[in-house]
Write an enzyme that holds these catalytic residues in place. Sequence first.
Site, mmCIF file in Angstrom:
data_model
loop_
_atom_site.group_PDB
_atom_site.id
_atom_site.type_symbol
_atom_site.label_atom_id
_atom_site.label_comp_id
_atom_site.label_asym_id
_atom_site.label_seq_id
_atom_site.Cartn_x
_atom_site.Cartn_y
_atom_site.Cartn_z
ATOM 1 N N TYR A 1 8.278 10.429 7.816
ATOM 2 C CA TYR A 1 7.423 10.632 6.638
ATOM 3 C C TYR A 1 6.680 9.332 6.292
ATOM 4 O O TYR A 1 5.485 9.334 6.034
ATOM 5 C CB TYR A 1 8.269 11.110 5.455
ATOM 6 C CG TYR A 1 7.491 11.161 4.164
ATOM 7 C CD1 TYR A 1 6.327 11.935 4.067
ATOM 8 C CD2 TYR A 1 7.887 10.428 3.051
ATOM 9 C CE1 TYR A 1 5.587 11.961 2.894
ATOM 10 C CE2 TYR A 1 7.154 10.460 1.880
ATOM 11 C CZ TYR A 1 6.001 11.223 1.810
ATOM 12 O OH TYR A 1 5.255 11.245 0.660
ATOM 13 N N GLN B 1 -1.267 7.662 -10.870
ATOM 14 C CA GLN B 1 -2.182 8.275 -9.892
ATOM 15 C C GLN B 1 -2.193 9.786 -10.087
ATOM 16 O O GLN B 1 -1.146 10.430 -10.072
ATOM 17 C CB GLN B 1 -1.740 7.929 -8.462
ATOM 18 C CG GLN B 1 -2.563 8.602 -7.377
ATOM 19 C CD GLN B 1 -1.915 9.874 -6.858
ATOM 20 O OE1 GLN B 1 -0.696 9.994 -6.834
ATOM 21 N NE2 GLN B 1 -2.736 10.834 -6.445
ATOM 22 N N ARG C 1 -3.586 8.750 6.908
ATOM 23 C CA ARG C 1 -2.812 9.999 6.836
ATOM 24 C C ARG C 1 -3.661 11.240 6.600
ATOM 25 O O ARG C 1 -3.155 12.344 6.574
ATOM 26 C CB ARG C 1 -1.786 9.896 5.709
ATOM 27 C CG ARG C 1 -0.687 8.912 6.006
ATOM 28 C CD ARG C 1 0.067 8.536 4.765
ATOM 29 N NE ARG C 1 1.078 9.476 4.348
ATOM 30 C CZ ARG C 1 2.311 9.557 4.836
ATOM 31 N NH1 ARG C 1 2.658 8.753 5.809
ATOM 32 N NH2 ARG C 1 3.184 10.434 4.382
ATOM 33 N N THR D 1 -7.130 10.350 -7.067
ATOM 34 C CA THR D 1 -7.246 10.362 -5.603
ATOM 35 C C THR D 1 -8.224 11.449 -5.164
ATOM 36 O O THR D 1 -8.093 12.610 -5.529
ATOM 37 C CB THR D 1 -5.859 10.570 -4.963
ATOM 38 O OG1 THR D 1 -5.029 9.482 -5.379
ATOM 39 C CG2 THR D 1 -5.935 10.604 -3.450
ATOM 40 N N ARG E 1 -0.789 16.454 9.828
ATOM 41 C CA ARG E 1 0.515 15.756 9.786
ATOM 42 C C ARG E 1 1.520 16.299 10.833
ATOM 43 O O ARG E 1 2.636 16.734 10.500
ATOM 44 C CB ARG E 1 1.126 15.863 8.389
ATOM 45 C CG ARG E 1 0.245 15.361 7.260
ATOM 46 C CD ARG E 1 0.452 13.904 6.954
ATOM 47 N NE ARG E 1 -0.555 13.410 6.017
ATOM 48 C CZ ARG E 1 -0.357 13.255 4.720
ATOM 49 N NH1 ARG E 1 0.819 13.504 4.186
ATOM 50 N NH2 ARG E 1 -1.314 12.775 3.965
ATOM 51 N N HIS F 1 -6.192 6.404 3.092
ATOM 52 C CA HIS F 1 -4.869 6.970 2.819
ATOM 53 C C HIS F 1 -3.851 6.482 3.852
ATOM 54 O O HIS F 1 -2.945 7.222 4.253
ATOM 55 C CB HIS F 1 -4.961 8.504 2.841
ATOM 56 C CG HIS F 1 -4.111 9.187 1.812
ATOM 57 N ND1 HIS F 1 -4.612 9.675 0.631
ATOM 58 C CD2 HIS F 1 -2.770 9.479 1.777
ATOM 59 C CE1 HIS F 1 -3.634 10.243 -0.065
ATOM 60 N NE2 HIS F 1 -2.507 10.125 0.608
ATOM 61 N N TYR G 1 -3.269 13.439 -8.721
ATOM 62 C CA TYR G 1 -3.812 14.414 -7.778
ATOM 63 C C TYR G 1 -4.373 15.507 -8.663
ATOM 64 O O TYR G 1 -3.612 16.149 -9.388
ATOM 65 C CB TYR G 1 -2.715 14.974 -6.879
ATOM 66 C CG TYR G 1 -2.432 14.156 -5.648
ATOM 67 C CD1 TYR G 1 -3.459 13.637 -4.874
ATOM 68 C CD2 TYR G 1 -1.124 13.923 -5.234
ATOM 69 C CE1 TYR G 1 -3.193 12.906 -3.726
ATOM 70 C CE2 TYR G 1 -0.853 13.197 -4.082
ATOM 71 C CZ TYR G 1 -1.891 12.692 -3.341
ATOM 72 O OH TYR G 1 -1.631 11.974 -2.195
ATOM 73 N N SER H 1 2.880 7.871 -8.326
ATOM 74 C CA SER H 1 2.191 9.056 -7.800
ATOM 75 C C SER H 1 2.516 10.299 -8.628
ATOM 76 O O SER H 1 3.626 10.434 -9.154
ATOM 77 C CB SER H 1 2.644 9.277 -6.350
ATOM 78 O OG SER H 1 2.341 10.582 -5.934
HETATM 79 C C1 LIG Z 1 4.596 8.036 2.548
HETATM 80 C C2 LIG Z 1 3.268 7.929 1.849
HETATM 81 C C3 LIG Z 1 3.024 8.731 0.741
HETATM 82 C C4 LIG Z 1 1.808 8.611 0.063
HETATM 83 N N1 LIG Z 1 1.604 9.341 -1.072
HETATM 84 C C5 LIG Z 1 0.463 9.172 -1.787
HETATM 85 C C6 LIG Z 1 0.269 9.820 -3.039
HETATM 86 O O1 LIG Z 1 1.141 10.517 -3.529
HETATM 87 N N2 LIG Z 1 -0.915 9.617 -3.675
HETATM 88 C C7 LIG Z 1 -1.911 8.832 -3.154
HETATM 89 O O2 LIG Z 1 -2.972 8.691 -3.767
HETATM 90 N N3 LIG Z 1 -1.736 8.186 -1.995
HETATM 91 C C8 LIG Z 1 -0.580 8.320 -1.312
HETATM 92 N N4 LIG Z 1 -0.396 7.629 -0.147
HETATM 93 C C9 LIG Z 1 -1.419 6.692 0.306
HETATM 94 C C10 LIG Z 1 -1.156 5.312 -0.273
HETATM 95 O O3 LIG Z 1 -1.442 5.280 -1.649
HETATM 96 C C11 LIG Z 1 -2.028 4.244 0.381
HETATM 97 O O4 LIG Z 1 -3.367 4.668 0.353
HETATM 98 C C12 LIG Z 1 -1.615 3.953 1.816
HETATM 99 O O5 LIG Z 1 -0.219 3.959 1.956
HETATM 100 C C13 LIG Z 1 -2.160 2.588 2.190
HETATM 101 O O6 LIG Z 1 -1.840 2.252 3.473
HETATM 102 P P1 LIG Z 1 -0.585 1.313 3.881
HETATM 103 O O7 LIG Z 1 0.632 2.181 3.742
HETATM 104 O O8 LIG Z 1 -0.904 0.994 5.263
HETATM 105 O O9 LIG Z 1 -0.556 0.148 2.917
HETATM 106 C C14 LIG Z 1 0.818 7.727 0.538
HETATM 107 C C15 LIG Z 1 1.090 6.945 1.663
HETATM 108 C C16 LIG Z 1 2.299 7.025 2.303
HETATM 109 C C17 LIG Z 1 2.568 6.126 3.488
#
Ligand SMILES: Cc1cc2nc3c(=O)[nH]c(=O)nc-3n(C[C@H](O)[C@H](O)[C@H](O)COP(=O)(O)O)c2cc1C
Length: 391
Positions: free
Chosen positions: A29, A132, A282, A160, A169, A279, A134, A111
């Site tokens: 994850y 944050q 992702r 976001t 994914r 993101h 959604y 989040s």
């Molecule tokens: C496991 C995971 C869960 C995430 N969940 C959210 C989220 O709930 N809301 C959101 O805006 N971004 C989410 N993100 C994106 C992060 O806010 C961020 O943009 C991203 O992790 C940045 O990249 P880095 O992990 O390489 O620093 C998530 C990222 C990861 C790795």
Amino acid sequence: MTILADKYPRIADMKKRALKRMPHFAAEYLFSGTGYDRAMDHNQEILKNIFLTPRYLKGTVEANLKTKLFNMEYDAPFGIAPVGMTSLIWPGAEISLAKIANKVNIPYTLSTVACASIESVGKYLDNKGWFQLYPPQDKNIRDDLLKRASDSGYEVLVITSDIPASSRRERLRMAGVSVPPKINLRTIYQAAISPFWSVGVLRHGMPHFATMDKYQKSQGNKKIKKGYAGSQMNRYLDWNYLEEVRKIWKGPIVLKGLMDNRDALKARDYVDAIYLSNHGGRQLDLAPSPLQVLPRIRKDLGNEFPILIDSGFYSGQDVVKGLMLGADFVMIGRPFMIGIAALGSKGAAHAHYIIKDEIENIMEQVCAKNIEDLKKETVNLGKDFFMGSLD
Ligand SMILES: Cc1cc2nc3c(=O)[nH]c(=O)nc-3n(C[C@H](O)[C@H](O)[C@H](O)COP(=O)(O)O)c2cc1C
């Protein structure tokens, strides 16, 4: 910190220990991207090819990392990005991260789909938290979330924008990731061989979308259905929706996930800052690194409009590169989670220490006494850096 700093001097040095302590589904994850992990890997490749040419003979300086953003002053130019299902990665992580961020005076972003509620985390943030959103389709839920965040003292709202549809994914599907974790032989086995994680779950409870609980129950959904967050949120954001939120939220609004300069220019009329991000690789596997679009967007927006950035920033070196290319603030996701999974809350504090110490060291090596000075240093970009032209 001395001993930790010798044993784990860089974020990457904690990763092996983190992987050992996490169940496989939690590690997948955290560490997966989407598709072929192209965007996730590319984020790092781009960062590797940025250099800084030092200038000398300026005497000795003591680096001051204080950074102003909106009407706040932070002790460093970086903060903690929103990470959903944080307690699935490490039980109790939301509150540990909030406490650390508050102590070291950097922002923590909770989040919408975290496993601790707006209220329970807000208590530790001394009215300095970031929430944050959604964007939910149901505007009653949206307005209630905004009210709860404001009543709990959150100061900044991060909306976001980069999930107009859920991404494939593939690795998550293969690992069987779900919230709460599926109870089957495979996950029981993975949890059993990760005893620290399992003890954490016994202490903090089964990970679930704590903030969203209220609405699930009011709709008679006792069980949190697979895909709930994705199906109820994220698809409905447009400029009108932003306008509506603007009327409700009194503090600064940051729009997260933008990548195109036309969107960035338009956003200036709606929000107080933009937050470039793919993101963490992702969502859209075809996306460039946000660093590649940053110089153009900075040029178009001028120097005054705040720009935040994330995706792939794993070190103080990386943060410095983001700042030198025009960002005001760098947000960091996975590295804090690596710290906490490796060493509990002291690991998250250590992640902060590493990144801050690396920035300080670079600043002192190039005789930059503050962040403004640092931004004037000469940056060198690899030949494949730019997406499009700067004209
Ligand atoms: C496991 C995971 C869960 C995430 N969940 C959210 C989220 O709930 N809301 C959101 O805006 N971004 C989410 N993100 C994106 C992060 O806010 C961020 O943009 C991203 O992790 C940045 O990249 P880095 O992990 O390489 O620093 C998530 C990222 C990861 C790795």
